[in-house]
Design a protein around this motif. Structure first.
Motif, PDB file in Angstrom:
ATOM      1  N   ASP A   1       6.316  12.564 -57.781  1.00 16.19           N
ATOM      2  CA  ASP A   1       6.275  11.392 -57.192  1.00 16.19           C
ATOM      3  C   ASP A   1       5.429  11.135 -55.793  1.00 16.19           C
ATOM      4  OD1 ASP A   1       7.321  10.533 -59.286  1.00 16.19           O
ATOM      5  OD2 ASP A   1       9.200  10.310 -58.250  1.00 16.19           O
ATOM      6  N   LEU A   2       5.371  12.357 -55.003  1.00 16.44           N
ATOM      7  CA  LEU A   2       4.498  12.201 -53.582  1.00 16.44           C
ATOM      8  C   LEU A   2       3.013  12.419 -53.965  1.00 16.44           C
ATOM      9  CD1 LEU A   2       7.020  14.344 -51.378  1.00 16.44           C
ATOM     10  CD2 LEU A   2       6.352  12.120 -51.219  1.00 16.44           C
ATOM     11  N   CYS A   3       2.655  13.159 -55.195  1.00 15.92           N
ATOM     12  CA  CYS A   3       1.450  13.152 -55.336  1.00 15.92           C
ATOM     13  C   CYS A   3       0.761  11.823 -55.828  1.00 15.92           C
ATOM     14  CB  CYS A   3       1.329  14.240 -56.506  1.00 15.92           C
ATOM     15  SG  CYS A   3       1.547  15.900 -56.361  1.00 15.92           S
ATOM     16  N   SER A   4       1.586  11.156 -56.689  1.00 11.53           N
ATOM     17  CA  SER A   4       1.224   9.987 -57.066  1.00 11.53           C
ATOM     18  C   SER A   4       1.027   8.943 -55.946  1.00 11.53           C
ATOM     19  CB  SER A   4       2.020   9.395 -57.959  1.00 11.53           C
ATOM     20  OG  SER A   4       1.761   7.915 -58.545  1.00 11.53           O
ATOM     21  N   ARG A   5       2.217   8.762 -55.115  1.00 10.12           N
ATOM     22  CA  ARG A   5       2.511   7.677 -54.008  1.00 10.12           C
ATOM     23  C   ARG A   5       1.423   8.169 -52.926  1.00 10.12           C
ATOM     24  NH1 ARG A   5       7.461   5.221 -52.280  1.00 10.12           N
ATOM     25  NH2 ARG A   5       6.051   4.512 -50.559  1.00 10.12           N
ATOM     26  N   VAL A   6       1.296   9.319 -52.612  1.00  5.06           N
ATOM     27  CA  VAL A   6       0.182   9.497 -51.291  1.00  5.06           C
ATOM     28  C   VAL A   6      -1.300   9.945 -51.675  1.00  5.06           C
ATOM     29  CG1 VAL A   6      -0.179  11.260 -49.550  1.00  5.06           C
ATOM     30  CG2 VAL A   6       2.274  10.590 -50.067  1.00  5.06           C
ATOM     31  N   PHE A   7      -1.291  10.456 -52.726  1.00  4.81           N
ATOM     32  CA  PHE A   7      -2.947  10.680 -53.333  1.00  4.81           C
ATOM     33  C   PHE A   7      -3.493  10.175 -54.442  1.00  4.81           C
ATOM     34  CE2 PHE A   7      -1.184  14.623 -51.028  1.00  4.81           C
ATOM     35  CZ  PHE A   7      -2.070  14.229 -49.745  1.00  4.81           C
ATOM     36  N   ARG A   8      -2.558   9.638 -55.272  1.00 11.92           N
ATOM     37  CA  ARG A   8      -2.776   8.762 -56.423  1.00 11.92           C
ATOM     38  C   ARG A   8      -3.361   9.638 -57.440  1.00 11.92           C
ATOM     39  NH1 ARG A   8      -7.074   4.422 -53.630  1.00 11.92           N
ATOM     40  NH2 ARG A   8      -5.490   3.679 -51.913  1.00 11.92           N
TER      41      ARG A   8
END
Length: 508
Positions: A401-408
């Motif tokens: 989820d952090l890949c999506s939240r932070v880096f899209r």
């Protein structure tokens, strides 16, 4: 060396820290970074005989090479300045070898060419010592380098191209020829780069030492915590079956309180900086607790107050009211060692930290490294399997989820990137030559490295009782016999390969 230079070093070393809001493992990594700087500092001054010998000492040369931001698109004219260090102290001109120390996910200092096993070997073989800071870390980054549109040029492939360009730069600077064989050294991610540099550029690098190198990318790195569990029960380093059982039961007690919605009690007992706001904070909370044990295993013996023996002594102590109380004490000891008054368990705070585009020239580059996990490696240390002693709330999804939240970056892109990395480099069967893969059996990262000889010259050295990159540190009188033997084996191979280089490359 002047007194002012020494005073500056002493002032800078204690400042290489992390902010209070970082996750526990980030705190641990930054403390390890500081401790290693201090250890190499002490080792160097012991070698030169401080203060008398240091008076005539000439510091390594620091410099910058202008590199293309994108080596693979020459129509892109953007550049950045990459920092390097050079130590000529031991070099026997004109035919001495070159030892390259490869930087990774943190800033690099002059001590990269002043202390460590590679420096001891350089002294023996009269080598020129050079090191290169990794792009996007330390001062090797443009001012806007952490913005989403700029960070896309951060990759291991670009880093290897940087190394090739640096090889040419140093060769021209010192009029090097085929008679000057290069051997590269690296530990952890730079250990992988060391192996890959030899693999992809065999005409430039004669041999490589890859310490604790996770050369196999893996999305769901469940084996990490399997090794942590094994290490917590390993009597050689102060663990025990009783300790592992206590840790497991303590986390089950924490999970039970979370499932019952009793977050208030946990906030109080474990000194949370703020109230836990739902499932994301719950996952952050148990991850922070697990980090204490994961860090103790990965960096065993490097932090006095946070090693396996110390933690197991607390968790297994007779007379402790409960394993839950023992876990509370472990958390308090950790906080005291880090100088923390509370622990930041906010998921939104973690997202904010990773989203920050402010460039920090010292310490570990957390935003940069997380970007590389999302775009190349995975390496997510989860706890959804039965062998994990921590909380099952530490899930793969929570980290993706952090890949999506932070880096899209969507999940399927992360999965594809991990597969490509293994196809591009060969995972843990790289099919190269003259590479030494060194691993400690306590280190959880050994599960992704090369543990058996791949050929007559792709050699695996497996060290009993040692943790992450232990062989790279300066030699110490209290090193265990297994570590001393491993260093001797590395030295023998390096000596043999340099003899071969003299024959093959036309040296004297």
């Amino acid at each position: 060396m002047t007194a002012s230079w020494l005073q500056l070093c002493l002032l800078l070393l204690p400042l290489l820290g992390a902010s209070r809001g970082a996750r526990n493992f980030r705190q641990i990594r930054n403390k390890i970074h500081r401790l290693r700087e201090t250890e190499t500092f002490r080792s160097f001054y012991t070698r030169v005989g401080f203060p008398k010998g240091a008076l005539s000492y000439t510091p390594p040369a620091e410099g910058y090479i202008t590199q293309p931001l994108d080596h693979f698109n020459r129509r892109n004219n953007a550049t950045y300045r990459q920092r390097y260090w050079i130590n000529e102290e031991f070099w026997q001109r004109p035919d001495g070898p070159v030892f390259l120390y490869i930087g990774g996910e943190s800033s690099l200092s002059e001590f990269s060419v002043l202390s460590g096993q590679h420096v001891e070997l350089a002294q023996k073989h009269r080598a020129l010592l050079v090191s290169l800071e990794h792009r996007y870390y330390g001062t090797s980054i443009n001012r806007d380098g952490l913005a989403l549109e700029a960070i896309t040029f951060l990759s291991s492939q670009q880093a290897l191209a940087d190394l090739a360009a640096f090889h040419l730069f140093i060769s021209q600077k010192f009029s090097l020829s085929r008679r000057n064989p290069w051997i590269c050294f690296g530990g952890s991610y730079p250990g992988s780069l060391s192996a890959w540099f030899r693999l992809k550029f065999p005409h430039l690098v004669f041999a490589a030492v890859a310490s604790s190198a996770p050369v196999r990318a893996e999305l769901d790195f469940t084996d990490y915590n399997k090794v942590v569990a094994q290490s917590l029960s390993d009597a050689v380093i102060g663990g025990s079956a009783k300790c592992l059982d206590a840790v497991t039961r303590a986390f089950r007690a924490v999970d039970a309180l979370l499932q019952a919605g009793n977050g208030t009690q946990l906030e109080k007992d474990f000194s949370s900086c703020a109230a836990l706001q739902g499932p994301d904070d719950y996952a952050q909370f148990v991850s922070n607790l697990a980090d204490i044990f994961m860090g103790a295993v990965q960096y065993n013996r490097e932090i006095q107050s946070n090693n396996v023996q110390q933690l197991c002594r607390i968790m297994s102590a007779e007379g402790t009211a409960s394993v839950y109380e023992a876990l509370r004490k472990v958390n308090q000891v950790y906080m005291d060692s880090m100088g923390l008054s509370c622990v930041d368990n906010s998921y939104e705070s973690a997202v904010k930290d990773l989203s920050s585009t402010e460039v920090n020239p010292v310490g570990v580059g957390e935003r940069q490294w997380y970007y590389q996990t999302c775009t190349e490696f995975g390496y997510y240390q989860t706890c959804e399997g039965s062998s994990c002693p921590f909380s099952p709330l530490i899930t793969l999804q929570s980290q993706l989820d952090l890949c999506s939240r932070v880096f899209r970056i969507p999940v399927d892109s992360v999965e594809q990137s991990v597969r490509f990395t293994n196809e591009f480099y060969g995972a843990d069967h790289p099919k190269s030559s003259r590479i030494i893969f060194v691993n400690g059996d306590i280190d959880p990262w050994h599960a992704l490295s090369v543990l058996k000889n791949q050929s007559r010259s792709e050699i695996a050295i497996y060290i009993n009782g040692t943790a992450h990159c232990a062989n790279m540190s300066p030699s110490r009188p209290d090193d265990p016999p297994s570590l001393r033997e491993a260093r001797e084996e590395i030295a023998v191979h390096i000596a043999d390969w340099l003899k071969s280089a003299r024959r093959e490359l036309g040296g004297s």
